[in-house]
Design a protein around this motif. Structure first.
Motif, PDB file in Angstrom:
ATOM      1  N   TYR A 195       0.763  -1.241  -0.026  1.00 37.90           N
ATOM      2  CA  TYR A 195       0.028   0.045  -0.125  1.00 37.90           C
ATOM      3  C   TYR A 195       0.918   1.534   0.017  1.00 37.90           C
ATOM      4  O   TYR A 195       0.543   2.274  -0.796  1.00 37.90           O
ATOM      5  N   CYS A 196       1.964   1.250   0.739  1.00 31.79           N
ATOM      6  CA  CYS A 196       2.377   2.699   0.921  1.00 31.79           C
ATOM      7  C   CYS A 196       3.426   2.976  -0.423  1.00 31.79           C
ATOM      8  O   CYS A 196       3.639   4.138  -0.718  1.00 31.79           O
ATOM      9  N   LEU A 197       3.688   1.974  -1.120  1.00 31.33           N
ATOM     10  CA  LEU A 197       4.489   2.238  -2.168  1.00 31.33           C
ATOM     11  C   LEU A 197       3.352   2.394  -3.448  1.00 31.33           C
ATOM     12  O   LEU A 197       3.828   3.123  -4.515  1.00 31.33           O
ATOM     13  N   GLU A 198       2.404   1.639  -3.482  1.00 33.51           N
ATOM     14  CA  GLU A 198       1.615   1.581  -4.739  1.00 33.51           C
ATOM     15  C   GLU A 198       0.319   2.006  -4.711  1.00 33.51           C
ATOM     16  O   GLU A 198      -0.164   2.197  -5.968  1.00 33.51           O
ATOM     17  N   ASP A 199      -0.300   2.301  -3.641  1.00 35.97           N
ATOM     18  CA  ASP A 199      -1.598   3.000  -3.475  1.00 35.97           C
ATOM     19  C   ASP A 199      -1.602   4.407  -3.914  1.00 35.97           C
ATOM     20  O   ASP A 199      -0.585   5.074  -3.514  1.00 35.97           O
ATOM     21  N   ARG A 200      -2.654   4.912  -4.444  1.00 35.02           N
ATOM     22  CA  ARG A 200      -2.676   6.265  -5.056  1.00 35.02           C
ATOM     23  C   ARG A 200      -3.165   7.318  -3.746  1.00 35.02           C
ATOM     24  O   ARG A 200      -2.739   8.302  -3.795  1.00 35.02           O
ATOM     25  N   ARG A 201      -3.691   6.733  -2.658  1.00 33.75           N
ATOM     26  CA  ARG A 201      -4.262   7.566  -1.730  1.00 33.75           C
ATOM     27  C   ARG A 201      -3.227   8.148  -0.681  1.00 33.75           C
ATOM     28  O   ARG A 201      -3.720   9.379  -0.423  1.00 33.75           O
ATOM     29  N   PRO A 202      -2.348   7.573  -0.043  1.00 32.98           N
ATOM     30  CA  PRO A 202      -1.513   8.253   0.746  1.00 32.98           C
ATOM     31  C   PRO A 202      -0.724   9.272   0.296  1.00 32.98           C
ATOM     32  O   PRO A 202      -0.289   9.072  -1.121  1.00 32.98           O
ATOM     33  N   ASN A 203      -0.399  10.317   1.091  1.00 31.15           N
ATOM     34  CA  ASN A 203       0.587  11.422   0.838  1.00 31.15           C
ATOM     35  C   ASN A 203       1.852  10.742   1.151  1.00 31.15           C
ATOM     36  O   ASN A 203       2.144  10.189   2.093  1.00 31.15           O
ATOM     37  N   ARG A 204       2.927  11.269   0.216  1.00 38.46           N
ATOM     38  CA  ARG A 204       4.344  10.817   0.235  1.00 38.46           C
ATOM     39  C   ARG A 204       4.994  11.989   0.185  1.00 38.46           C
ATOM     40  O   ARG A 204       4.880  12.864  -0.897  1.00 38.46           O
ATOM     41  N   ILE A 205       5.507  12.638   1.247  1.00 40.20           N
ATOM     42  CA  ILE A 205       6.134  13.930   1.120  1.00 40.20           C
ATOM     43  C   ILE A 205       7.390  13.943   1.753  1.00 40.20           C
ATOM     44  O   ILE A 205       7.835  13.139   2.536  1.00 40.20           O
ATOM     45  N   ARG A 206       8.430  14.898   1.061  1.00 40.43           N
ATOM     46  CA  ARG A 206       9.677  14.818   1.618  1.00 40.43           C
ATOM     47  C   ARG A 206       9.843  15.025   3.079  1.00 40.43           C
ATOM     48  O   ARG A 206       8.942  16.047   3.618  1.00 40.43           O
ATOM     49  N   PHE A 207      10.855  14.826   3.608  1.00 32.95           N
ATOM     50  CA  PHE A 207      10.959  14.825   5.076  1.00 32.95           C
ATOM     51  C   PHE A 207      11.066  16.131   5.312  1.00 32.95           C
ATOM     52  O   PHE A 207      12.022  16.897   5.000  1.00 32.95           O
ATOM     53  N   ASP A 208      10.436  16.738   6.548  1.00 30.57           N
ATOM     54  CA  ASP A 208      11.000  17.897   7.125  1.00 30.57           C
ATOM     55  C   ASP A 208      10.545  17.844   8.637  1.00 30.57           C
ATOM     56  O   ASP A 208       9.484  17.390   9.083  1.00 30.57           O
ATOM     57  N   LEU A 209      11.381  18.234   9.291  1.00 29.17           N
ATOM     58  CA  LEU A 209      11.407  17.726  10.797  1.00 29.17           C
ATOM     59  C   LEU A 209      10.417  18.351  11.561  1.00 29.17           C
ATOM     60  O   LEU A 209       9.544  17.861  12.333  1.00 29.17           O
ATOM     61  N   ARG A 210      10.122  19.710  11.220  1.00 28.33           N
ATOM     62  CA  ARG A 210       8.932  20.339  12.183  1.00 28.33           C
ATOM     63  C   ARG A 210       7.785  19.757  11.576  1.00 28.33           C
ATOM     64  O   ARG A 210       6.792  19.765  12.305  1.00 28.33           O
ATOM     65  N   ARG A 211       7.523  19.659  10.406  1.00 26.47           N
ATOM     66  CA  ARG A 211       6.404  19.273   9.704  1.00 26.47           C
ATOM     67  C   ARG A 211       5.911  17.833  10.399  1.00 26.47           C
ATOM     68  O   ARG A 211       4.730  17.792  10.651  1.00 26.47           O
ATOM     69  N   GLN A 253       2.164  26.512  16.656  1.00 29.78           N
ATOM     70  CA  GLN A 253       1.738  26.368  15.403  1.00 29.78           C
ATOM     71  C   GLN A 253       0.408  25.044  15.414  1.00 29.78           C
ATOM     72  O   GLN A 253       0.635  24.473  16.223  1.00 29.78           O
ATOM     73  N   PRO A 254      -0.311  25.189  14.564  1.00 33.49           N
ATOM     74  CA  PRO A 254      -1.421  24.009  14.715  1.00 33.49           C
ATOM     75  C   PRO A 254      -0.850  22.768  14.394  1.00 33.49           C
ATOM     76  O   PRO A 254       0.078  22.852  13.674  1.00 33.49           O
ATOM     77  N   GLU A 255      -1.547  22.031  15.000  1.00 33.33           N
ATOM     78  CA  GLU A 255      -1.341  20.596  14.519  1.00 33.33           C
ATOM     79  C   GLU A 255      -1.794  20.380  13.277  1.00 33.33           C
ATOM     80  O   GLU A 255      -2.676  20.722  12.781  1.00 33.33           O
ATOM     81  N   ILE A 256      -1.251  19.243  12.661  1.00 36.00           N
ATOM     82  CA  ILE A 256      -1.655  18.893  11.131  1.00 36.00           C
ATOM     83  C   ILE A 256      -2.223  17.512  11.307  1.00 36.00           C
ATOM     84  O   ILE A 256      -1.706  16.522  11.874  1.00 36.00           O
ATOM     85  N   GLU A 257      -3.460  17.203  10.593  1.00 41.83           N
ATOM     86  CA  GLU A 257      -4.162  16.050  10.543  1.00 41.83           C
ATOM     87  C   GLU A 257      -3.268  15.097   9.773  1.00 41.83           C
ATOM     88  O   GLU A 257      -2.563  15.465   8.776  1.00 41.83           O
ATOM     89  N   PRO A 258      -3.689  13.755   9.998  1.00 42.12           N
ATOM     90  CA  PRO A 258      -2.901  12.778   9.370  1.00 42.12           C
ATOM     91  C   PRO A 258      -2.892  12.870   7.874  1.00 42.12           C
ATOM     92  O   PRO A 258      -2.014  12.582   7.036  1.00 42.12           O
ATOM     93  N   ASP A 259      -4.144  13.175   7.342  1.00 42.48           N
ATOM     94  CA  ASP A 259      -4.429  13.249   5.858  1.00 42.48           C
ATOM     95  C   ASP A 259      -4.164  14.481   5.164  1.00 42.48           C
ATOM     96  O   ASP A 259      -4.234  14.833   3.958  1.00 42.48           O
TER      97      ASP A 259
END
Ligand SMILES: [Fe+2]
Length: 291
Positions: A195-211, A253-259
């Motif tokens: 799923y993590c590699l091939e599914d369309r749904r999840p966000n894949r974002i470049r690592f950023d420590l604060r994010r 800063q506001p929390e960010i939801e998982p999606d």
């Protein structure tokens, strides 16, 4: 009256009692190990596969921590500590800070091959230990333990726990061959590994420590966001600064939801259409363990 004593030491360590594992328990290990090895070729990062191969003894059955620890110690100076299950945060961080990885000893039953509420020895050893054979990742884990002890004192455990979650348990890494997995929570799950590699749904974002530190996570389903590192040095470098000012900065800063996506996100777009599975969920995941 005799004193009632807990069956573990003050550091929560116990004896593994390797000689007491049954043949059925070793057989379950071998079954899981073979499935794991086949599934992860082309999905796990090369450092993980190299570590798994170099551990060697793990293919034969449930490993004896003393033998496994000798191999690990020779590579990176880490050892395995047998513990009864999840341990208090301060104990967990202290183990990591001293280059000792706490592992449970029990193994799941045959009817629990794909799902378990708590981490077992297969998750802890086959999920986590291979990367501890890598010198840079091994240093990152020690730095994380030291950071955990500080975060406890500063009251920012939640922020630091998210770093563990989105890296050690659910991290992805960019390689020359494409996106690969290094997070143990993913690697313990056949379904999420696909799923993590091939599914369309999840966000894949470049690592950023604060994010990462601002992002909530799901504990009972596949992740909705994965963070992608370039290499383990990037991860280790991210843990070098004093986190205290960073905690102060993100506290307002506001929390960010998982999606959720935010404007500063740099998406990593690698899923080729031919490998997408059309959004079909592939199965349940093993729980991600200690954070
Ligand atoms: Fe874990």
């Amino acid at each position: 009256m005799a004193e009632v004593r807990p069956d573990f030491n003050s550091d929560f360590s116990i004896e593994q009692n390797w000689q007491d594992y049954s043949e059925e328990e070793h057989a379950i290990w071998r079954l899981l190990f073979e499935r794991h090895r086949r599934l992860l070729v082309g999905r796990a990062c090369p450092e993980f596969l190299d570590g798994l191969g170099a551990l060697g003894v793990a293919a034969e059955g449930i490993p004896d921590f003393r033998r496994l620890g000798q191999v690990l110690d020779a590579a990176t100076g880490w050892r395995i500590a047998a513990v009864p299950g999840l341990v208090p945060d301060d104990v967990f961080f202290a183990y990591l800070a001293h280059r000792r990885f706490p592992s449970t000893c029990f193994i799941r039953r045959r009817d629990q091959l794909d799902y378990l509420q708590e981490p077992d020895i297969f998750h802890d050893i086959c999920g986590h230990v291979p990367l501890l054979m890598n010198p840079v990742f091994a240093d990152y884990m020690q730095a994380y333990g030291e950071g955990g002890l500080k975060a406890l004192g500063l009251g920012h455990l939640q922020h630091l726990a998210r770093l563990y979650w989105y890296t050690v348990e659910f991290g992805l890494i960019a390689t020359q061959e494409g996106l690969r997995i290094y997070g143990s929570g993913i690697l313990s799950s056949a379904g999420e590994s696909v799923y993590c590699l091939e599914d369309r749904r999840p966000n894949r974002i470049r690592f950023d420590l604060r994010r990462v530190m601002r992002t909530r996570y799901c504990i009972d389903d596949f992740q909705q966001t994965y963070f992608v590192i370039d290499d383990f040095q990037q991860l280790f470098d991210a843990t070098r600064p004093d986190f205290a000012p960073i905690y102060d900065e993100i506290a307002s800063q506001p929390e960010i939801e998982p999606d959720a996506l935010i404007s500063s996100d740099r998406k990593f777009d690698q899923a080729s259409p031919s490998r997408l599975n059309g959004g079909k969920k592939m199965g349940r995941r093993l729980t991600a363990a200690q954070v």
